[in-house]
Design a protein around this motif. Structure first.
Motif, short mmCIF file in Angstrom:
data_model
loop_
_atom_site.label_atom_id
_atom_site.label_comp_id
_atom_site.label_asym_id
_atom_site.label_seq_id
_atom_site.Cartn_x
_atom_site.Cartn_y
_atom_site.Cartn_z
N GLY A 37 2.04 -1.93 1.34
CA GLY A 37 2.33 -2.97 0.36
C GLY A 37 3.05 -2.39 -0.84
N SER A 38 3.76 -3.24 -1.54
CA SER A 38 4.61 -2.77 -2.64
C SER A 38 3.83 -2.17 -3.80
CB SER A 38 5.50 -3.91 -3.14
OG SER A 38 4.69 -4.97 -3.64
N ALA A 39 2.56 -2.49 -3.95
CA ALA A 39 1.76 -1.94 -5.05
C ALA A 39 1.22 -0.55 -4.73
CB ALA A 39 0.59 -2.87 -5.38
N TYR A 40 1.43 -0.08 -3.52
CA TYR A 40 0.93 1.23 -3.10
C TYR A 40 2.01 2.29 -3.28
CZ TYR A 40 -3.25 -0.89 -1.30
OH TYR A 40 -4.44 -1.56 -1.20
N ILE A 60 0.51 11.96 8.94
CA ILE A 60 -0.35 10.98 8.29
C ILE A 60 0.15 10.84 6.87
CG2 ILE A 60 -2.68 10.37 7.59
CD1 ILE A 60 -3.65 12.43 9.70
N ASP A 61 0.46 9.62 6.47
CA ASP A 61 0.94 9.33 5.11
C ASP A 61 -0.17 8.65 4.34
OD1 ASP A 61 3.46 10.26 5.93
OD2 ASP A 61 4.10 8.24 6.52
N ILE A 62 -0.39 9.12 3.11
CA ILE A 62 -1.42 8.55 2.23
C ILE A 62 -0.74 7.88 1.04
CG2 ILE A 62 -3.41 9.04 0.74
CD1 ILE A 62 -4.01 9.35 3.72
N TYR A 63 -1.19 6.67 0.74
CA TYR A 63 -0.69 5.88 -0.38
C TYR A 63 -1.89 5.49 -1.25
CZ TYR A 63 3.62 5.25 2.30
OH TYR A 63 4.78 5.46 3.01
N TYR A 64 -1.62 5.15 -2.51
CA TYR A 64 -2.69 4.74 -3.42
C TYR A 64 -2.22 3.60 -4.31
CZ TYR A 64 -6.38 4.90 -6.93
OH TYR A 64 -7.40 4.58 -7.76
N ASN A 65 -3.12 2.64 -4.54
CA ASN A 65 -2.85 1.52 -5.44
C ASN A 65 -3.76 1.70 -6.65
OD1 ASN A 65 -2.99 -0.97 -6.80
ND2 ASN A 65 -2.53 -2.12 -4.94
N SER A 66 -3.18 2.11 -7.78
CA SER A 66 -3.99 2.36 -8.98
C SER A 66 -4.53 1.07 -9.59
CB SER A 66 -3.17 3.13 -10.03
OG SER A 66 -2.02 2.39 -10.39
N GLY A 67 -3.92 -0.06 -9.24
CA GLY A 67 -4.39 -1.35 -9.76
C GLY A 67 -5.70 -1.81 -9.17
N ASN A 68 -5.91 -1.53 -7.87
CA ASN A 68 -7.15 -2.00 -7.24
C ASN A 68 -8.04 -0.86 -6.74
OD1 ASN A 68 -6.01 -1.15 -4.81
ND2 ASN A 68 -5.61 -3.21 -4.04
N GLY A 69 -7.58 0.38 -6.82
CA GLY A 69 -8.39 1.53 -6.43
C GLY A 69 -8.47 1.80 -4.94
N TYR A 70 -7.60 1.15 -4.16
CA TYR A 70 -7.61 1.35 -2.71
C TYR A 70 -6.60 2.42 -2.30
CZ TYR A 70 -10.77 -2.39 -1.41
OH TYR A 70 -11.89 -3.16 -1.25
N ASN A 71 -7.00 3.22 -1.31
CA ASN A 71 -6.13 4.16 -0.63
C ASN A 71 -5.71 3.54 0.69
OD1 ASN A 71 -6.34 7.03 -2.04
ND2 ASN A 71 -8.31 5.99 -2.21
N TYR A 112 3.77 3.81 15.02
CA TYR A 112 2.82 4.13 13.95
C TYR A 112 1.55 3.33 14.13
CZ TYR A 112 4.01 -0.29 11.65
OH TYR A 112 4.18 -1.62 11.36
N ALA A 113 0.47 3.81 13.48
CA ALA A 113 -0.82 3.10 13.44
C ALA A 113 -1.18 2.89 11.99
CB ALA A 113 -1.89 3.91 14.15
N GLY A 114 -1.86 1.81 11.72
CA GLY A 114 -2.22 1.46 10.36
C GLY A 114 -1.39 0.28 9.92
N PRO A 115 -1.50 -0.07 8.71
CA PRO A 115 -2.24 0.59 7.64
C PRO A 115 -3.74 0.31 7.71
CG PRO A 115 -1.19 -1.39 6.78
CD PRO A 115 -0.76 -1.26 8.22
#
Length: 150
Positions: A37-40, A60-71, A112-115
């Motif tokens: 998602g664009s917020a990540y 494996i790619d890791i993303y983070y959304n600082s607005g909601n605290g989700y990885n 790919y698998a995920g998100p």
């Protein structure tokens, strides 16, 4: 069965502390595209390496959304190395918990698998990826697991 196998492999790998070296992705991999998602925001990629041929077969790619605290985690194959049929899986959890959120095994994902998402504001995450492939050289089941904080 495969889905259960991923959870078992991933949990055993994390508990055993099995880690593979970290590095950036290869140029011919399935392109890193933010499916979270664009917020990540992208944080880092980790290699999934085949220990028999000593080559990177996925990431494996890791993303983070600082607005909601989700990885968020996504696993993708390396098209430069793996050209045959493949199955990809990915899992993530907040460190210290036992519940893996996973995607991929049994679904015959080939790119790919995920998100997959885990809430971990101010905490670390455990994540893992799996790439199984079938080529002329045979069969490979390759896993990677690690911890990310930040």
């Amino acid at each position: 069965m495969i889905k259960k196998h991923l959870a078992t492999v991933l949990a055993a790998t994390v508990l055993a502390g099995g880690f593979v070296g970290l590095s950036a992705g290869a140029a011919h991999a399935y392109p890193r595209v933010n499916k979270c998602g664009s917020a990540y925001n992208f944080k880092q990629s980790w290699d999934i390496t085949d220990d028999h041929i000593y080559e990177v077969v996925g990431f494996i790619d890791i993303y983070y959304n600082s607005g909601n605290g989700y990885n968020c985690a996504i696993a993708r194959g390396n098209d430069a190395t793996v050209t045959g049929h493949r199955q990809i899986g990915v899992a993530i959890r907040r460190s210290g918990t036992s519940d893996w959120i996973q995607d991929g095994p049994g679904n015959n994902y080939t790119s790919y698998a995920g998100p997959v998402y885990a809430y971990a504001k101010g905490a670390c995450i455990d994540f893992a990826g799996e790439l199984t492939y079938y080529e002329f050289t045979g069969y490979g089941l390759n896993t990677y697991s690690s911890k990310h904080c930040g």
